[in-house]
Design a protein around this motif. Structure first.
Motif, short mmCIF file in Angstrom:
data_model
loop_
_atom_site.label_atom_id
_atom_site.label_comp_id
_atom_site.label_asym_id
_atom_site.label_seq_id
_atom_site.Cartn_x
_atom_site.Cartn_y
_atom_site.Cartn_z
N GLY A 95 0.82 -1.21 0.00
CA GLY A 95 0.00 0.00 0.00
C GLY A 95 0.85 1.26 0.00
N LYS A 96 2.08 1.15 0.46
CA LYS A 96 2.88 2.34 0.74
C LYS A 96 3.56 2.88 -0.52
CE LYS A 96 6.09 4.07 4.26
NZ LYS A 96 5.20 5.09 4.79
N LYS A 97 4.83 2.57 -0.70
CA LYS A 97 5.57 3.15 -1.83
C LYS A 97 5.01 2.66 -3.16
CE LYS A 97 8.39 5.17 0.96
NZ LYS A 97 8.24 6.60 1.18
N CYS A 98 4.68 1.35 -3.22
CA CYS A 98 4.28 0.75 -4.50
C CYS A 98 2.95 1.32 -4.99
CB CYS A 98 4.20 -0.77 -4.37
SG CYS A 98 5.76 -1.52 -3.87
N PRO B 178 13.70 13.73 0.78
CA PRO B 178 14.07 12.34 0.49
C PRO B 178 13.99 11.48 1.76
CG PRO B 178 15.62 13.87 -0.48
CD PRO B 178 14.75 14.68 0.41
N SER B 179 14.04 10.17 1.57
CA SER B 179 13.92 9.23 2.69
C SER B 179 14.96 9.54 3.77
CB SER B 179 14.15 7.81 2.18
OG SER B 179 13.31 7.58 1.09
N ALA B 180 14.53 9.39 5.02
CA ALA B 180 15.41 9.55 6.18
C ALA B 180 16.05 10.94 6.28
CB ALA B 180 16.48 8.44 6.19
N ASP C 59 3.13 11.70 7.65
CA ASP C 59 4.59 11.87 7.73
C ASP C 59 5.32 11.40 6.48
OD1 ASP C 59 4.45 9.08 7.99
OD2 ASP C 59 6.21 9.04 9.28
N ASP C 60 4.57 10.92 5.45
CA ASP C 60 5.32 10.35 4.32
C ASP C 60 4.67 10.57 2.96
OD1 ASP C 60 7.64 8.87 3.48
OD2 ASP C 60 6.36 7.12 3.14
N ILE C 61 3.33 10.53 2.92
CA ILE C 61 2.67 10.54 1.61
C ILE C 61 1.49 11.50 1.64
CG2 ILE C 61 1.40 9.13 -0.08
CD1 ILE C 61 3.14 6.76 0.84
N PHE D 217 2.61 5.06 10.90
CA PHE D 217 3.94 5.58 10.58
C PHE D 217 4.91 4.41 10.49
CE2 PHE D 217 2.05 8.79 13.60
CZ PHE D 217 1.66 9.68 12.62
N PHE D 218 5.71 4.40 9.42
CA PHE D 218 6.77 3.40 9.29
C PHE D 218 8.06 4.22 9.36
CE2 PHE D 218 9.40 0.71 6.30
CZ PHE D 218 9.49 -0.38 7.12
N GLY D 219 8.45 4.55 10.62
CA GLY D 219 9.51 5.54 10.79
C GLY D 219 10.87 4.91 11.05
N SER E 82 16.65 0.64 10.72
CA SER E 82 15.65 -0.09 11.52
C SER E 82 14.43 0.80 11.72
CB SER E 82 16.25 -0.53 12.86
OG SER E 82 16.81 0.56 13.55
N ARG E 83 13.29 0.18 11.95
CA ARG E 83 12.03 0.92 11.85
C ARG E 83 11.08 0.63 12.99
NH1 ARG E 83 11.20 4.17 6.96
NH2 ARG E 83 13.11 3.83 5.79
N PHE E 84 10.10 1.53 13.15
CA PHE E 84 8.93 1.26 13.98
C PHE E 84 7.69 1.40 13.10
CE2 PHE E 84 10.17 5.74 14.76
CZ PHE E 84 9.05 6.41 14.25
N PRO F 84 12.84 7.70 -6.51
CA PRO F 84 12.56 6.25 -6.46
C PRO F 84 11.08 5.90 -6.52
CG PRO F 84 13.56 7.05 -4.38
CD PRO F 84 13.18 8.25 -5.19
N PHE F 85 10.21 6.89 -6.59
CA PHE F 85 8.79 6.60 -6.39
C PHE F 85 7.87 7.06 -7.51
CE2 PHE F 85 10.58 7.52 -2.04
CZ PHE F 85 10.75 6.18 -1.69
N CYS F 86 8.42 7.68 -8.54
CA CYS F 86 7.56 8.19 -9.61
C CYS F 86 7.24 7.03 -10.56
CB CYS F 86 8.26 9.33 -10.35
SG CYS F 86 7.18 10.06 -11.57
C1 OXD Z 1 11.26 5.73 2.60
C2 OXD Z 1 10.27 5.40 3.64
O1 OXD Z 1 11.11 6.81 2.01
O2 OXD Z 1 10.33 4.30 4.21
O3 OXD Z 1 12.18 4.94 2.35
O4 OXD Z 1 9.39 6.24 3.90
#
Ligand code: OXD
Ligand code: MN
Length: 583
Positions: free
Chosen positions: A204-207, A247-249, A274-276, A296-298, A366-368, A446-448
């Motif tokens: 659901g996220k980046k893809c 950008p990421s991170a 926080d991301d999209i 959040f996948f932080g 590493s993530r939460f 990386p996401f377009c």
């Molecule tokens: C990324 C993310 O941009 O996980 O890599 O949000």
């Protein structure tokens, strides 16, 4: 099982390919969650953390070779290669289905296929879209349950319709040689195989929400962007919303959850996402944004009570930690958590660890994964089906030199140019070297999901279509001195820059015109209570022609990739920039 014929046919076809022992259709209930957790714990896929200190929290470790997004193995599969453009890997759809089909064949034997229905966006919103992910990973299911609205509400939203994004995921044998993340935007389909890392497998996220959605959005006249969304209320009680691409991170989560410094009493920040951001033109002629995610996948390392107290409070319960250090108290720890490391523990690779080893306890990426509704700063508007109206779009990167603390573009088209020329020093969020400047237009490289030249054209076109467009800015929190120390304090103090941005949007402050855009007058960045000299502020706002010349050459080299497809307005912006610098 769901009665929707299109769903049934597709699930049957994918099951014929992957041959799972069982198929489980998910409804998103608590009972189902508890059952899956018990199963994940019994197989070792999840580790139950101390439930007194961290109720509802679990730890997972991915394979050591599977800790970040793999851009080199990520493909856009359109009929025409030129549709994917020079910045994406491309594979013809037939070839991709055949190649991945071989890896998927029988990959779920001995496993269960979970049918995960989910919504990107709140139920009943004009923004919202339905996805279904088929996966053989309980970890994926439990993460999707946090990151999306998963279960019955998605079935209800879908009804009898065949309009859903079809995601197929299998861990297969986690072999990097047989790992692919393929997007078929012409078929609303995603196939991901051979990975268990979030960014590659939480489809659901980046893809979907970025690659597939950016393609859909261009066709349907809306935007899918790699942006946080925040609301800022000023001491007068006025709230305005900002969407910001980094950008990421690079600190999107920290900025989205910013805690105002004590010296700036009366301000409050509200987190929408926080991301999209998915953004549409509202009936009032403004641009409205919605966060399609529910969690959040932080990035864990560097998150502390000092850098992001709201995130720290968010992850105290119902959180899945991935690749962090496991402590002897059966809790978690990471570098930059702001507390002493434990005397020993189990590191992200599952090996015994001590601080003296000199090795990292937690992986840098590493993530939460935590529910957004647990965030103390969550906006009361975050699930508003209409979204929130955006006053400012902010671009930013990690740049030790060159980019000043903040500047405003001259107008929308120039703002598109500012976004398109973004560059940032690389981080651990993607596999590869760290700290190298890479061009990352709008943080979407990386996401377009299509040719980025067409993406720039779409941005330019949106500018014409939005009667009352947001103002566009660029920020850089990461400028350093000769010794490599950051000269801007960052974190909560970034509010001072956001306050200037919104004052500009309201026409409350003037600015200094420079070749790259409008800069703040020295006194207009409020430094009350901050120990920073006027010289440092002046350095932060400096635009050094010599470093800009190098920068512009690097940008231009990047743009040659797009050949004739690059919109002529971008070239026009270049010429204007050269003239203003008198290079
Ligand atoms: C990324 C993310 O941009 O996980 O890599 O949000
Ligand atoms: Mn991101």
């Amino acid at each position: 099982m769901n009665g929707n014929q299109a769903v049934q046919n597709w699930v049957a076809e994918m099951a014929k390919l992957t041959k799972p022992d069982h198929i489980v259709w998910l409804d998103g209930s608590e009972a189902e969650k508890n059952r899956l957790i018990r199963e994940g714990v019994s197989t070792g896929e999840l580790h139950e953390l101390d439930q007194q200190q961290l109720p509802g929290c679990y730890l997972h470790r991915t394979a050591v070779n599977d800790v970040a997004r793999v851009e080199q193995l990520t493909f856009i599969c359109t009929t025409q290669k030129s549709e994917a453009g020079p910045t994406n890997n491309w594979m013809a759809p037939a070839e991709a289905y055949a190649r991945l089909g071989k890896i998927f064949a029988g990959a779920m034997q001995g496993r269960t296929m979970y049918v995960v229905p989910y919504l990107m966006g709140p139920p009943g919103s004009p923004f919202t879209k339905v996805g279904i992910e088929l996966t053989d990973s309980i970890y994926v299911v439990l993460n999707m349950r946090i990151m999306t609205r998963m279960g019955k509400s998605a079935w209800d939203e879908l009804g009898d319709s065949g309009d859903f994004v079809k995601g197929l995921h299998s861990k297969a044998d986690l072999n990097i040689e047989r790992r692919f993340i393929c997007h078929f935007p012409e078929d609303n389909t995603i196939w991901s195989v051979g990975s268990g890392y979030g960014g590659n497998v939480l489809l659901g996220k980046k893809c979907f929400a970025l690659r597939i959605a950016s393609y859909m959005g261009r066709q349907q006249g809306w935007m899918a962007e790699h942006m946080l969304i925040l609301g800022l209320r000023n001491p007068k009680g006025e709230t305005a919303y900002i969407a910001a691409a980094f950008p990421s991170a690079c600190g999107k989560t920290n900025l989205a959850m910013l805690v105002p410094p004590a010296a700036l009493a009366g301000y409050e920040v509200f987190t929408v996402g926080d991301d999209i951001a998915w953004m549409r033109i509202g009936e009032d002629g403004r641009l409205w944004a919605m966060n399609p995610e529910a969690g959040f996948f932080g990035v864990a390392p560097g998150t502390s009570m000092k850098t992001n107290p709201n995130a720290m409070q968010t992850v105290q319960r119902n959180t899945i930690f991935t690749n962090v250090l496991h402590t002897p108290e059966n809790t978690v720890w990471w570098e930059g958590m702001g507390v002493e490391p434990p005397s020993h523990g189990i590191d992200w690779q599952g090996r015994p660890w001590t601080p003296a080893s000199g090795e990292r306890g937690a992986h840098p990426n590493s993530r939460f994964t935590a529910p957004a509704c647990q965030c103390p700063s969550i906006s009361p508007e975050w699930e508003n089906p209409q979204g929130v109206p955006i006053s400012a779009i902010v671009f930013g990167g990690r740049r030790a030199k060159v980019a000043p603390l903040v500047y405003q573009s001259f107008d929308w088209d120039h703002g598109v140019f500012v976004g398109a020329t973004m560059g940032s020093e690389t981080t651990a969020a993607a596999a590869g070297a760290v700290g190298v400047v890479r061009r990352d237009p709008m943080a979407m490289l990386p996401f377009c999901g299509y040719n980025m030249a067409d993406y720039f054209a779409f941005w330019l076109e949106m500018g014409k279509r939005i009667p009352n467009p947001p103002k566009i800015f660029n920020v850089n929190w990461f400028r350093t001195d000769q010794q490599g120390n950051f000269i801007w304090p960052g974190y909560g103090e970034n509010l001072r820059v956001l306050a200037w941005i919104l004052a500009r949007c309201r026409g409350e402050v003037g600015a200094v015109e420079s070749p790259i855009g409008y800069l703040p007058c020295l006194d207009d960045i409020d430094t009350t209570g901050l120990d920073i000299s006027q010289e440092t502020i002046a350095t932060l706002l400096q635009v050094d022609a010599e470093s800009w010349r190098e920068e512009v050459e690097d940008q231009a080299a990047f743009f040659t990739k797009f050949g004739d497809r690059l919109p002529r307005q971008i070239t026009g912006q270049y010429q204007a920039l050269f003239r203003r610098f008198a290079f």
